[in-house]
Design a protein around this motif. Structure first.
Motif, short mmCIF file in Angstrom:
data_model
loop_
_atom_site.label_atom_id
_atom_site.label_comp_id
_atom_site.label_asym_id
_atom_site.label_seq_id
_atom_site.Cartn_x
_atom_site.Cartn_y
_atom_site.Cartn_z
N PHE A 1 -0.25 27.62 47.87
CA PHE A 1 0.12 28.32 46.90
C PHE A 1 0.39 30.07 47.26
N TYR B 1 4.03 31.77 47.60
CA TYR B 1 4.51 32.85 46.66
C TYR B 1 4.71 34.10 47.67
N TYR C 1 3.73 35.30 32.35
CA TYR C 1 3.22 35.47 33.47
C TYR C 1 3.35 34.08 34.59
N PRO C 2 3.52 34.14 35.77
CA PRO C 2 3.40 32.89 36.73
C PRO C 2 2.15 32.56 36.89
N MET D 1 -0.75 30.10 38.28
CA MET D 1 -0.96 28.78 39.45
C MET D 1 -2.39 28.14 38.75
N GLU D 2 -2.10 26.73 38.43
CA GLU D 2 -2.95 25.84 38.06
C GLU D 2 -3.33 24.82 38.82
#
Lengths: 114, 114, 114, 114
Positions: A16, A20, A104-105, A107-108
């Motif tokens: 990730f 990004y 907000y982006p 990441m999970e």
């Protein structure tokens, strides 16, 4: 000592951060979005343990952004994409997702399956 | 005062700096090279005054690099691509090229035509 | 369900992918290395849960690279740095490290402590 | 044939594209801005013919952005910096500048002096 589940989670995190920060800032338009989606997917799938990457550029959000100004393109940021990444670390599968959350982006880490 | 020829040269310079530093470091393999070529071309063609971008990933150089080690991918650098960019600034055309020169990636302004 | 240990490992992975792919390709020389080390550390420490980042540019490796050619600078890659990152995710600490291993930059999850 | 003025303009364009696309997306806060300014300046000054780079992170704009949300950092983009670059190509000086213009970061070739 580090478990396989922790290793798998670490690896999916690397993917990730890579995706990004390698591609954020790329000039993007609705017309060029499909080729960038494919290139991001195939680039990250090269990395170790990575079995599947799906990038969905949010064309409607991109068009809405461009409708407000004179430019025909903008820079890729988290507002304009949703991403799913799957890693298989020696039989342990980790799945993570990025999508917008309250502006907000986020990441999970979705799941880690031994 | 700045001439149209100087503006065109400036613009084609921006496109080269953008292309190189946006995409250098991207994980790349012979299999993923074509999608990255297309994405780089279409991304940079979004930028103002840019009429044509051609990226040629040097697959043979990539394969030679990978043959020497255990990894199936590497990171994109100037050693693995040749790039041509054409800009048209209000009727003035500037052409630039990047290729290897004695072991270094050299960005060269090829011509400016008023 | 995802454990805190897995979340911490995921977060430290994100930081590594970010650091590497944001800054790989940056023009670097022995003289400019210290300011880039500091900027990389402070940039990544901004990210959520990240308590400590240490970047050590390998000046000797950089000088050896430059001694072999006419240029006074090169591009930052994993061969020229060692990095340690510490994350604290709600009380769970994860530590990761990047260093060269047999010619490749290896990102390694060192420990996760609940 | 390409003139020295066109070469100087090309070179200063490369520096702008490099600076923007190498560093856009970097996590930044008011506290980390100074180290990133210095690192950007020193990194780009490594490039050929580049005599001076000045980066000014717009701390007030950064603080205004952060005041509107829960995060303590954001990503660097053109809205948050002004940049001046000077190149000397074999005695020909080219100066370029980036600043916001009607909501867009505009890279402008300010002068070329033979």
């Amino acid at each position: 000592m580090v478990s396989s589940a922790e290793e798998a989670a670490f690896e999916v995190g690397i993917k990730f951060g890579t995706l990004y920060h390698q591609f954020a800032g790329t000039p993007i338009s609705p017309a060029s979005a499909p080729s960038l989606e494919t290139a991001m997917e195939e680039a990250i799938e090269n990395q170790p343990y990575c079995t599947d990457v799906t990038v969905d550029v949010l064309t409607a959000a991109l068009e809405a952004e461009l409708a407000g100004g004179p430019a025909a393109y903008t820079e890729l940021t988290g507002r304009f994409m949703e991403v799913d990444v799957v890693v298989d670390y020696e039989g342990t599968r980790a799945v993570a997702r990025m999508e917008m959350d309250d502006g907000y982006p986020l990441m999970e880490l979705v799941e880690v399956e031994t």
